[in-house]
Write a protein that holds these residues in place. Structure first.
Motif, PDB file in Angstrom:
ATOM      1  N   GLU A 183       5.058  -4.142   0.817  1.00  0.00           N
ATOM      2  CA  GLU A 183       4.343  -2.811   0.680  1.00  0.00           C
ATOM      3  C   GLU A 183       2.920  -3.302   0.892  1.00  0.00           C
ATOM      4  OE1 GLU A 183       5.897  -1.339  -2.917  1.00  0.00           O
ATOM      5  OE2 GLU A 183       7.558  -0.181  -1.766  1.00  0.00           O
ATOM      6  N   LYS A 184       2.175  -2.180   1.441  1.00  0.00           N
ATOM      7  CA  LYS A 184       0.797  -2.533   1.619  1.00  0.00           C
ATOM      8  C   LYS A 184       0.130  -2.136   0.115  1.00  0.00           C
ATOM      9  CE  LYS A 184      -0.227  -1.908   6.202  1.00  0.00           C
ATOM     10  NZ  LYS A 184      -0.835  -0.813   7.413  1.00  0.00           N
ATOM     11  N   GLN A 185      -1.083  -3.002  -0.139  1.00  0.00           N
ATOM     12  CA  GLN A 185      -1.326  -3.055  -1.525  1.00  0.00           C
ATOM     13  C   GLN A 185      -2.853  -2.535  -1.553  1.00  0.00           C
ATOM     14  OE1 GLN A 185      -0.854  -6.979  -2.618  1.00  0.00           O
ATOM     15  NE2 GLN A 185       1.312  -6.829  -2.604  1.00  0.00           N
ATOM     16  N   LYS A 236      -4.308   0.626  -2.073  1.00  0.00           N
ATOM     17  CA  LYS A 236      -4.230   1.771  -2.863  1.00  0.00           C
ATOM     18  C   LYS A 236      -5.189   1.090  -4.096  1.00  0.00           C
ATOM     19  CE  LYS A 236      -3.755   5.599  -1.759  1.00  0.00           C
ATOM     20  NZ  LYS A 236      -4.892   6.524  -1.934  1.00  0.00           N
ATOM     21  N   VAL A 237      -4.994  -0.098  -4.580  1.00  0.00           N
ATOM     22  CA  VAL A 237      -5.802  -0.571  -5.746  1.00  0.00           C
ATOM     23  C   VAL A 237      -6.943  -1.359  -5.271  1.00  0.00           C
ATOM     24  CG1 VAL A 237      -5.258  -2.074  -7.502  1.00  0.00           C
ATOM     25  CG2 VAL A 237      -3.455  -1.059  -6.590  1.00  0.00           C
ATOM     26  N   LYS A 238      -7.805  -0.675  -5.753  1.00  0.00           N
ATOM     27  CA  LYS A 238      -9.265  -0.931  -5.580  1.00  0.00           C
ATOM     28  C   LYS A 238      -9.580  -1.897  -6.930  1.00  0.00           C
ATOM     29  CE  LYS A 238     -10.644   3.151  -4.236  1.00  0.00           C
ATOM     30  NZ  LYS A 238     -11.373   4.403  -4.404  1.00  0.00           N
ATOM     31  N   SER A 239     -10.462  -2.989  -6.552  1.00  0.00           N
ATOM     32  CA  SER A 239     -10.935  -3.710  -7.800  1.00  0.00           C
ATOM     33  C   SER A 239     -12.451  -3.712  -7.810  1.00  0.00           C
ATOM     34  CB  SER A 239     -10.426  -5.189  -7.489  1.00  0.00           C
ATOM     35  OG  SER A 239      -8.803  -5.206  -7.420  1.00  0.00           O
ATOM     36  N   ILE A 240     -12.870  -3.397  -8.931  1.00  0.00           N
ATOM     37  CA  ILE A 240     -14.347  -3.660  -9.140  1.00  0.00           C
ATOM     38  C   ILE A 240     -14.869  -4.917  -9.839  1.00  0.00           C
ATOM     39  CG2 ILE A 240     -16.224  -2.419 -10.178  1.00  0.00           C
ATOM     40  CD1 ILE A 240     -14.762   0.110 -10.095  1.00  0.00           C
ATOM     41  N   TYR A 248      20.288   5.443  -2.228  1.00  0.00           N
ATOM     42  CA  TYR A 248      19.390   4.208  -2.889  1.00  0.00           C
ATOM     43  C   TYR A 248      18.592   4.507  -3.945  1.00  0.00           C
ATOM     44  CZ  TYR A 248      17.882  -0.628  -3.318  1.00  0.00           C
ATOM     45  OH  TYR A 248      17.364  -1.840  -4.015  1.00  0.00           O
ATOM     46  N   GLU A 302      -2.678  -6.568 -12.626  1.00  0.00           N
ATOM     47  CA  GLU A 302      -2.948  -6.045 -11.119  1.00  0.00           C
ATOM     48  C   GLU A 302      -1.782  -6.390 -10.327  1.00  0.00           C
ATOM     49  OE1 GLU A 302      -5.876  -8.949  -9.711  1.00  0.00           O
ATOM     50  OE2 GLU A 302      -6.953  -7.375  -8.536  1.00  0.00           O
ATOM     51  N   LEU A 355       0.057  -3.062 -10.771  1.00  0.00           N
ATOM     52  CA  LEU A 355      -0.652  -2.069 -10.131  1.00  0.00           C
ATOM     53  C   LEU A 355      -0.375  -2.015  -8.712  1.00  0.00           C
ATOM     54  CD1 LEU A 355      -4.197  -2.145 -11.808  1.00  0.00           C
ATOM     55  CD2 LEU A 355      -2.071  -0.603 -12.378  1.00  0.00           C
ATOM     56  N   ASP A 356      -0.234  -3.152  -8.236  1.00  0.00           N
ATOM     57  CA  ASP A 356       0.130  -3.247  -6.713  1.00  0.00           C
ATOM     58  C   ASP A 356       1.335  -2.452  -6.584  1.00  0.00           C
ATOM     59  OD1 ASP A 356      -2.229  -4.488  -6.038  1.00  0.00           O
ATOM     60  OD2 ASP A 356      -1.285  -6.626  -6.083  1.00  0.00           O
ATOM     61  N   THR A 368       1.787   1.142  -5.465  1.00  0.00           N
ATOM     62  CA  THR A 368       1.456   1.910  -4.193  1.00  0.00           C
ATOM     63  C   THR A 368       2.038   2.910  -3.805  1.00  0.00           C
ATOM     64  OG1 THR A 368       0.666  -0.312  -3.886  1.00  0.00           O
ATOM     65  CG2 THR A 368       0.366   1.249  -2.152  1.00  0.00           C
ATOM     66  N   ALA A 369       3.546   2.907  -3.604  1.00  0.00           N
ATOM     67  CA  ALA A 369       4.412   3.805  -3.278  1.00  0.00           C
ATOM     68  C   ALA A 369       4.300   5.135  -4.158  1.00  0.00           C
ATOM     69  CB  ALA A 369       5.773   3.370  -3.021  1.00  0.00           C
ATOM     70  N   ASP A 385       0.724   6.830  -3.474  1.00  0.00           N
ATOM     71  CA  ASP A 385       0.789   7.426  -2.034  1.00  0.00           C
ATOM     72  C   ASP A 385       1.241   8.784  -1.984  1.00  0.00           C
ATOM     73  OD1 ASP A 385      -0.537   5.263  -0.926  1.00  0.00           O
ATOM     74  OD2 ASP A 385       1.162   4.422   0.103  1.00  0.00           O
ATOM     75  N   ASN A 426      -1.268  10.889  -3.485  1.00  0.00           N
ATOM     76  CA  ASN A 426      -2.640  10.414  -3.024  1.00  0.00           C
ATOM     77  C   ASN A 426      -3.628  10.019  -4.218  1.00  0.00           C
ATOM     78  OD1 ASN A 426      -4.415   9.795  -1.198  1.00  0.00           O
ATOM     79  ND2 ASN A 426      -5.388  11.975  -0.932  1.00  0.00           N
ATOM     80  N   ILE A 427      -3.020   9.456  -5.054  1.00  0.00           N
ATOM     81  CA  ILE A 427      -3.653   8.934  -6.456  1.00  0.00           C
ATOM     82  C   ILE A 427      -4.625   7.701  -6.122  1.00  0.00           C
ATOM     83  CG2 ILE A 427      -3.497   8.140  -8.699  1.00  0.00           C
ATOM     84  CD1 ILE A 427      -2.264  10.942  -8.535  1.00  0.00           C
ATOM     85  N   SER A 428      -5.731   7.625  -6.524  1.00  0.00           N
ATOM     86  CA  SER A 428      -6.513   6.121  -6.368  1.00  0.00           C
ATOM     87  C   SER A 428      -6.269   5.431  -7.741  1.00  0.00           C
ATOM     88  CB  SER A 428      -7.701   6.286  -5.989  1.00  0.00           C
ATOM     89  OG  SER A 428      -7.814   7.298  -5.083  1.00  0.00           O
ATOM     90  N   ILE A 429      -6.047   4.205  -7.695  1.00  0.00           N
ATOM     91  CA  ILE A 429      -6.071   3.609  -9.054  1.00  0.00           C
ATOM     92  C   ILE A 429      -7.593   2.543  -8.974  1.00  0.00           C
ATOM     93  CG2 ILE A 429      -5.158   1.696 -10.430  1.00  0.00           C
ATOM     94  CD1 ILE A 429      -2.502   2.475  -9.731  1.00  0.00           C
ATOM     95  N   ILE A 430      -8.196   2.725 -10.095  1.00  0.00           N
ATOM     96  CA  ILE A 430      -9.681   1.831 -10.054  1.00  0.00           C
ATOM     97  C   ILE A 430      -9.316   0.630 -11.362  1.00  0.00           C
ATOM     98  CG2 ILE A 430     -11.871   1.748 -10.544  1.00  0.00           C
ATOM     99  CD1 ILE A 430     -12.072   4.639  -9.706  1.00  0.00           C
ATOM    100  N   PHE A 431      -9.392  -0.357 -11.015  1.00  0.00           N
ATOM    101  CA  PHE A 431      -9.118  -1.503 -11.927  1.00  0.00           C
ATOM    102  C   PHE A 431     -10.475  -2.080 -12.284  1.00  0.00           C
ATOM    103  CE2 PHE A 431      -6.585  -5.564 -13.219  1.00  0.00           C
ATOM    104  CZ  PHE A 431      -6.896  -5.191 -14.469  1.00  0.00           C
ATOM    105  N   LYS A 432     -10.924  -1.758 -13.629  1.00  0.00           N
ATOM    106  CA  LYS A 432     -12.224  -2.694 -13.943  1.00  0.00           C
ATOM    107  C   LYS A 432     -11.858  -3.701 -14.789  1.00  0.00           C
ATOM    108  CE  LYS A 432     -15.011   1.764 -14.949  1.00  0.00           C
ATOM    109  NZ  LYS A 432     -15.490   2.325 -15.834  1.00  0.00           N
TER     110      LYS A 432
END
Lengths: 143, 309
Positions: free
Chosen positions: A135-137, A139-143, B122, B160, B163-164, B167-168, B171, B174-180
């Motif tokens: 799966e493409k990854q 979506k996860v942005k890293s700062i 499935y 991390e 969080l990867d 993704t599905a 999608d 349409n949520i964005s995850i920001i990891f500080k």
């Protein structure tokens, strides 16, 4: 080169069938047993390159099968991968302590991943078919 | 002389009579006292019998209560055992369905529609599997069968990786995850599957109860002997009066019910139990229709139960 021999000891018909078919397709020579006692005899007579061993088995529990295999000099060198549905840390630890080379918690894996693990064990290249769809990854942005 | 003797005698007799009278009075008083003492004794005897009776009853009650306690404990063990066995027995056929469908999709020629149906099977089976795993985890933690097995791992990469995998799920809405990531790396000693359950529960809630196009902000920081894992979302939040009970078993926010019907109300309960198991703390702040922020504080070095004695 001769095919690598595997003895599969698994009592659930459907799970056994699916693993058997996958392994046969990848050119392994697979022999099956559906209980612990028959499995132990099959390993003794076939002397396979690998044993895939379920734990909760009729006739004889997988741990007992493993113990007996490791006790006897004729079979102690045959590697064993434990197939389990239990997935408890205690069981995994016990399996490894008894001499299993690896363990696979069935419910946590796709069947392709299990076969992949077997191929990796023999140091074979994994065919792309066996890989999980990536799966493409992004979506996860890293700062 | 005779007269005087007579007088004296009379006097003596009078005195003696007075004396007698007094003695009589004393005697009467003594008799009365004896009577009262007897009455008291009888009363005491009655009381003693009553007390003995109460004692016997209390003994019986204690016996019954002890019996009931034993029964409850046995029942509790049975319940846990039942869930554990049932979950195990459920896993086998579920795995069978998943594997067969997986092979079917990979090996057999099916129409486009057929493929879609197989994928539906499935996904549904996977959902069922997840539920079984959740029940199994609850029964394990309640049966105190959990032995934490400690490993060293790098927690930033660990999170991390998880969080990867989301993704599905992201999608879909349409949520964005920001990891500080501060720090960029942090080595800890913990139980990896317990940590995974915690991260998964908090992050997946933040995604699933978020709004369309929402944001999930994840951060990690070192704090003394602990590390703090914080997940902030822009989701539906929790109603204020429901907040105190949100960690209880089978409890769900009333607004959560509207968004996702298949929740069990076990997720956060299990998460808190798991956090406790690792020796950490969990808390949150939430505002309805604004979002929720979860804090999980876990030790850099968790210890197994044995060490804690």
């Amino acid at each position: 080169m001769a095919k690598l021999k595997i003895v599969l000891i698994e009592d659930d018909n459907i799970l056994a069938k699916v693993i058997y078919e996958e392994l046969e397709e990848r050119d392994f020579d697979v022999n099956q047993a559906f209980d612990g006692k028959a499995g132990l005899e099959l390993v003794r007579s076939k002397k396979p390159d690998l044993v895939l061993l379920d734990l909760v088995l009729p006739q004889k529990h997988g741990f007992d099968v493993l113990e007996e295999l490791k006790k006897s000099p004729a079979t102690s060198d045959i590697p064993v991968i434990v197939l389990t549905m239990l997935g408890r840390d205690d069981d995994i630890k016990k399996g490894l302590k008894l001499g299993a080379n690896d363990y696979i918690v069935k419910s946590q894996h796709a069947v392709a991943e299990i076969v992949e693990k077997v191929e990796k064990f023999f140091g074979k290249e994994t065919r792309p078919e066996a890989k999980k769809p990536q799966e493409k990854q992004e979506k996860v942005k890293s700062i | 002389m005779t007269n005087s003797i007579k007088k004296i005698s009379e006097l003596t007799i009078k005195e003696k009579m007075v004396e007698l009278e007094i003695n009589k009075k004393f005697l009467r008083q003594a008799l009365n006292q004896l009577g009262r003492a007897r009455e008291e004794k009888t009363a005491l005897k009655v009381e003693l019998t009553a007390l003995n009776k109460t004692k016997t009853i209390m003994k019986d009650v204690i016996g019954i209560l002890e019996e009931a306690k034993k029964k409850t404990e046995a029942l509790d063990r049975m319940k846990t055992e039942f869930i554990s066995v049932a979950s195990h027995q459920l896993r086998t056929p579920l795995t069978g369905i998943k594997w067969v469908v997986e092979r079917f999709l990979r090996k057999e020629k099916v129409t486009k529609k057929g493929k879609e149906y197989l994928k539906d099977i499935y996904i549904a089976t996977q959902r069922l599997s997840n539920l079984v795993e959740l029940l199994l985890n609850v029964s394990r933690i309640e049966g105190e069968k959990v032995n934490i097995s400690l490993v060293q791992l790098e927690v930033v990469g660990f999170i991390e990786n998880y969080l990867d995998e989301c993704t599905a799920l992201c999608d879909k809405k349409n949520i964005s995850i920001i990891f500080k990531k501060h720090p960029k790396m942090l080595k800890i000693v913990t139980d990896s599957s317990a940590l995974r359950n915690i991260v998964q529960s908090i992050v997946s809630n933040a995604i699933e109860y978020n709004i369309e196009g929402g944001i999930v902000e994840v951060s990690l920081e070192k704090k003394g002997l602990y590390f703090l894992f914080v997940v902030r979302d822009t989701g539906i939040g929790m109603p204020k009066k429901e907040q105190p009970t949100i960690f209880d078993k089978f409890t769900r926010g009333s607004n959560a019910q509207l968004i996702k019907t298949d929740g069990t109300g076990l997720g956060l309960y299990l998460t808190r139990q798991t956090v406790n198991l690792l020796g950490g703390k969990i808390w949150f702040k939430s505002k309805i229709n604004k979002g929720t922020i979860f804090h999980v504080e876990l030790p850099l070095k968790s210890r197994s139960k044995k060490d804690k004695i």
